[in-house]
Motif scaffolding. Sequence first.
Motif, PDB file in Angstrom:
ATOM      1  N   TYR A 380       0.830  -1.207   0.000  1.00 61.68           N
ATOM      2  CA  TYR A 380       0.000   0.000   0.000  1.00 61.68           C
ATOM      3  C   TYR A 380       0.868   1.264   0.000  1.00 61.68           C
ATOM      4  N   ALA A 381       1.940   1.261   0.766  1.00 68.56           N
ATOM      5  CA  ALA A 381       2.791   2.453   0.852  1.00 68.56           C
ATOM      6  C   ALA A 381       3.477   2.735  -0.474  1.00 68.56           C
ATOM      7  N   ARG A 382       3.928   1.698  -1.168  1.00 64.67           N
ATOM      8  CA  ARG A 382       4.603   1.906  -2.448  1.00 64.67           C
ATOM      9  C   ARG A 382       3.620   2.448  -3.496  1.00 64.67           C
ATOM     10  N   ILE A 383       2.384   1.937  -3.496  1.00 63.60           N
ATOM     11  CA  ILE A 383       1.375   2.454  -4.429  1.00 63.60           C
ATOM     12  C   ILE A 383       1.034   3.901  -4.069  1.00 63.60           C
ATOM     13  N   ARG A 384       0.891   4.180  -2.783  1.00 67.23           N
ATOM     14  CA  ARG A 384       0.625   5.570  -2.339  1.00 67.23           C
ATOM     15  C   ARG A 384       1.678   6.517  -2.902  1.00 67.23           C
ATOM     16  N   ASP A 385       2.947   6.147  -2.788  1.00 68.67           N
ATOM     17  CA  ASP A 385       4.022   7.019  -3.266  1.00 68.67           C
ATOM     18  C   ASP A 385       3.937   7.227  -4.770  1.00 68.67           C
ATOM     19  N   PHE A 386       3.621   6.171  -5.503  1.00 62.40           N
ATOM     20  CA  PHE A 386       3.521   6.286  -6.959  1.00 62.40           C
ATOM     21  C   PHE A 386       2.397   7.247  -7.350  1.00 62.40           C
ATOM     22  N   LEU A 387       1.275   7.172  -6.643  1.00 61.22           N
ATOM     23  CA  LEU A 387       0.165   8.074  -6.937  1.00 61.22           C
ATOM     24  C   LEU A 387       0.525   9.520  -6.602  1.00 61.22           C
ATOM     25  N   ILE A 388       1.165   9.727  -5.469  1.00 61.89           N
ATOM     26  CA  ILE A 388       1.557  11.089  -5.091  1.00 61.89           C
ATOM     27  C   ILE A 388       2.486  11.684  -6.135  1.00 61.89           C
ATOM     28  N   ALA A 389       3.376  10.862  -6.694  1.00 60.82           N
ATOM     29  CA  ALA A 389       4.340  11.365  -7.679  1.00 60.82           C
ATOM     30  C   ALA A 389       3.644  11.979  -8.885  1.00 60.82           C
ATOM     31  N   HIS A 390       2.477  11.460  -9.268  1.00 62.19           N
ATOM     32  CA  HIS A 390       1.724  12.052 -10.371  1.00 62.19           C
ATOM     33  C   HIS A 390       1.316  13.487 -10.053  1.00 62.19           C
ATOM     34  N   TYR A 391       0.910  13.704  -8.814  1.00 62.22           N
ATOM     35  CA  TYR A 391       0.397  15.010  -8.416  1.00 62.22           C
ATOM     36  C   TYR A 391       1.516  16.012  -8.144  1.00 62.22           C
ATOM     37  N   CYS A 392       2.510  15.592  -7.378  1.00 63.68           N
ATOM     38  CA  CYS A 392       3.521  16.557  -6.941  1.00 63.68           C
ATOM     39  C   CYS A 392       4.465  16.951  -8.070  1.00 63.68           C
ATOM     40  N   SER A 393       4.447  16.223  -9.186  1.00 62.48           N
ATOM     41  CA  SER A 393       5.321  16.557 -10.309  1.00 62.48           C
ATOM     42  C   SER A 393       4.643  17.475 -11.320  1.00 62.48           C
ATOM     43  N   PRO A 410       6.101  12.022   1.809  1.00 66.59           N
ATOM     44  CA  PRO A 410       6.602  10.941   2.657  1.00 66.59           C
ATOM     45  C   PRO A 410       8.099  10.757   2.427  1.00 66.59           C
ATOM     46  N   ASP A 411       8.833  10.401   3.465  1.00 68.04           N
ATOM     47  CA  ASP A 411      10.284  10.271   3.339  1.00 68.04           C
ATOM     48  C   ASP A 411      10.674   9.300   2.231  1.00 68.04           C
ATOM     49  N   SER A 412       9.924   8.212   2.102  1.00 63.62           N
ATOM     50  CA  SER A 412      10.260   7.207   1.091  1.00 63.62           C
ATOM     51  C   SER A 412      10.165   7.779  -0.315  1.00 63.62           C
ATOM     52  N   LEU A 413       9.166   8.605  -0.569  1.00 63.25           N
ATOM     53  CA  LEU A 413       9.016   9.206  -1.891  1.00 63.25           C
ATOM     54  C   LEU A 413      10.005  10.342  -2.088  1.00 63.25           C
ATOM     55  N   ALA A 414      10.247  11.125  -1.056  1.00 64.68           N
ATOM     56  CA  ALA A 414      11.201  12.234  -1.171  1.00 64.68           C
ATOM     57  C   ALA A 414      12.579  11.713  -1.568  1.00 64.68           C
ATOM     58  N   GLN A 429      12.048  -0.200  -3.973  1.00 60.58           N
ATOM     59  CA  GLN A 429      12.075  -0.759  -2.629  1.00 60.58           C
ATOM     60  C   GLN A 429      11.347  -2.092  -2.610  1.00 60.58           C
ATOM     61  N   ASP A 430      11.386  -2.719  -1.465  1.00 55.35           N
ATOM     62  CA  ASP A 430      10.681  -3.980  -1.288  1.00 55.35           C
ATOM     63  C   ASP A 430       9.188  -3.772  -1.545  1.00 55.35           C
ATOM     64  N   LEU A 431       8.556  -4.757  -2.193  1.00 55.97           N
ATOM     65  CA  LEU A 431       7.109  -4.768  -2.392  1.00 55.97           C
ATOM     66  C   LEU A 431       6.619  -3.658  -3.314  1.00 55.97           C
ATOM     67  N   GLU A 432       7.437  -3.280  -4.293  1.00 59.95           N
ATOM     68  CA  GLU A 432       7.015  -2.309  -5.302  1.00 59.95           C
ATOM     69  C   GLU A 432       6.023  -2.953  -6.262  1.00 59.95           C
ATOM     70  N   SER A 433       4.937  -2.256  -6.537  1.00 59.70           N
ATOM     71  CA  SER A 433       3.981  -2.723  -7.536  1.00 59.70           C
ATOM     72  C   SER A 433       4.350  -2.249  -8.932  1.00 59.70           C
ATOM     73  N   HIS A 434       5.101  -1.150  -9.026  1.00 57.93           N
ATOM     74  CA  HIS A 434       5.396  -0.547 -10.317  1.00 57.93           C
ATOM     75  C   HIS A 434       6.897  -0.580 -10.579  1.00 57.93           C
ATOM     76  N   ALA A 435       7.246  -1.144 -11.724  1.00 55.10           N
ATOM     77  CA  ALA A 435       8.645  -1.274 -12.113  1.00 55.10           C
ATOM     78  C   ALA A 435       9.225   0.091 -12.483  1.00 55.10           C
ATOM     79  N   GLU A 436      10.531   0.119 -12.672  1.00 51.94           N
ATOM     80  CA  GLU A 436      11.200   1.381 -12.989  1.00 51.94           C
ATOM     81  C   GLU A 436      10.611   2.032 -14.233  1.00 51.94           C
ATOM     82  N   ALA A 437      10.273   1.230 -15.240  1.00 52.30           N
ATOM     83  CA  ALA A 437       9.745   1.800 -16.482  1.00 52.30           C
ATOM     84  C   ALA A 437       8.464   2.577 -16.250  1.00 52.30           C
ATOM     85  N   SER A 438       7.653   2.175 -15.270  1.00 51.58           N
ATOM     86  CA  SER A 438       6.425   2.900 -14.967  1.00 51.58           C
ATOM     87  C   SER A 438       6.746   4.271 -14.383  1.00 51.58           C
TER      88      SER A 438
END
Length: 515
Positions: A380-393, A410-414, A429-438
């Motif tokens: 859940y945390a890794r998906i949360r960070d990926f979603l935030i990246a869409h907005y904060c960028s 979040p520190d992990s996304l920063a 990181q561990d338990l990433e749902s989205h690969a680097e290409a995403s």
Amino acid sequence: MAQHILIAGGGSAGWMAAALFARLRPAPETRITLIESEAIGTIGVGEATVPILRDFNRLLGLDEPDFVAATQGSFKLGIEFVGWGEAGNRHFHGFADFGPPIEGVAPHHHWHRVREAGRIADPIDAWSMPACAAAEDRFAPPEALRGEAGEYRYAYHFDAGLYARLLRSYAEARRVVRVEGRILGVERDPGTGDLATLRLDGDRAIAADLFIDCTGFASRLLGEALGTPFVDWSRWLPADRALAQGCTRAGRFTPFTRATAHTVGWQWRIPLQHRTGNGLVYSSAHLSDDEAAARLAANLDGDAIGDPRPLRFTTGRRERFWAHNVVAIGLAAGFMEPLESTSLQLVQTGLGRLAELMPSQGPTDPAIVAEYNRQTIGEYARIRDFLIAHYCSSRRPEPFWRDMAAMALPDSLAHKLALWDAMGRVPLQDLESHAEASWVAVLLGQGRMPRGHDPAADRPPLQAVEKMFAARRAALLAALPRLPAHDHFVARTCRADAAREPRIQCRYPKGETIS
């Protein structure tokens, strides 16, 4: 004595659970009961998926053409983002990389090097086969192509209610017992605190060994009965409402989901065979419900079907997902806004994790519960960070988007974005749902250009790398005519027909060329 699994709630989550455990824990080894009430509606707006759902359907033995037909579905190569980096911006998050590594280095580093040298002007999407096919509304499974052009994945769009109906038929054919009724309360074991019995209307009670909570946002078992707190992530993802609206089919029958940014929030477009699914996700602090309804109505491809369905939510998760003998799945576990179509993914991975860790008999060891929670919290945390990246960028000027760009991350996304900005690396990181290409597709697509690239990308001669990119681009363009139009492929292989009965364990013929 056989283990008794009781699933509270239906919908996609409940019937996915019933179908999976009917497949993996067949009777008489395990009894499976599902309780749902026709009087309680389901959310049913999650009509776009990610590629791992294909694995779930394969495990069940569902035939793909019949599955797509039964759910009025279509195919998905990725997501087109419109207006996210800035107004007028378009980019594509496809289910593929941008080519193979060059001397062990991911292709986007070489693209950055060649671009900085002024030798490439095209966006990185030009080297994504899903993006190229989507631009021309073409689709076929990758087996239709050979070589690098065929190295992509795909997912589906479908009617979630029809999918639940299909899985219900599958599960009931395998001795899953459906009970119609409302859950009024629970009884707990006074010694262990475990759930012992669910009390239903009509003065009924059902006892079980393991309870799977699929009761939606109410989280009747994990949240309400066991008092498991909710972890609120709205400070990072403040959109708290959505309006879902179907409309008649019109315009392009695209093999992709479209996410269009508005001044506040964004709108989805999901093409199905019998209609197009639409929805507006927004923050109630920035937009009124009436304004949201007007904006959605003004941006439909076809005529509206029925009234818009309002949805109120808070992005976040339960503090734990497994407590005592209760496991929450789907909305009962948490909610991630639908930007990257992760709703059914989280249902699937939660169920898969449970299937791997659940003992056949007897009480569950606390270490198993702790590991289930550790993995699920991380996902859940890794998906949360990926979603935030869409907005904060985003660089959009409206107040909503300025707030998103200025938020404390979040520190992990920063950390992840700081390394990206420095040299274009994505520290997975561990338990990433989205690969680097995403990550690359989203960050470069929104114009978040790193200051540098992996120094190892400087090893091969610049001219040689430029030729490699030219050759890959030529190969993708040459392969495109071998893919049929998406509407033609669906009509030929997966057309909805009410008279059809889903088949089991049938695949596309090997080696078949789709034209």
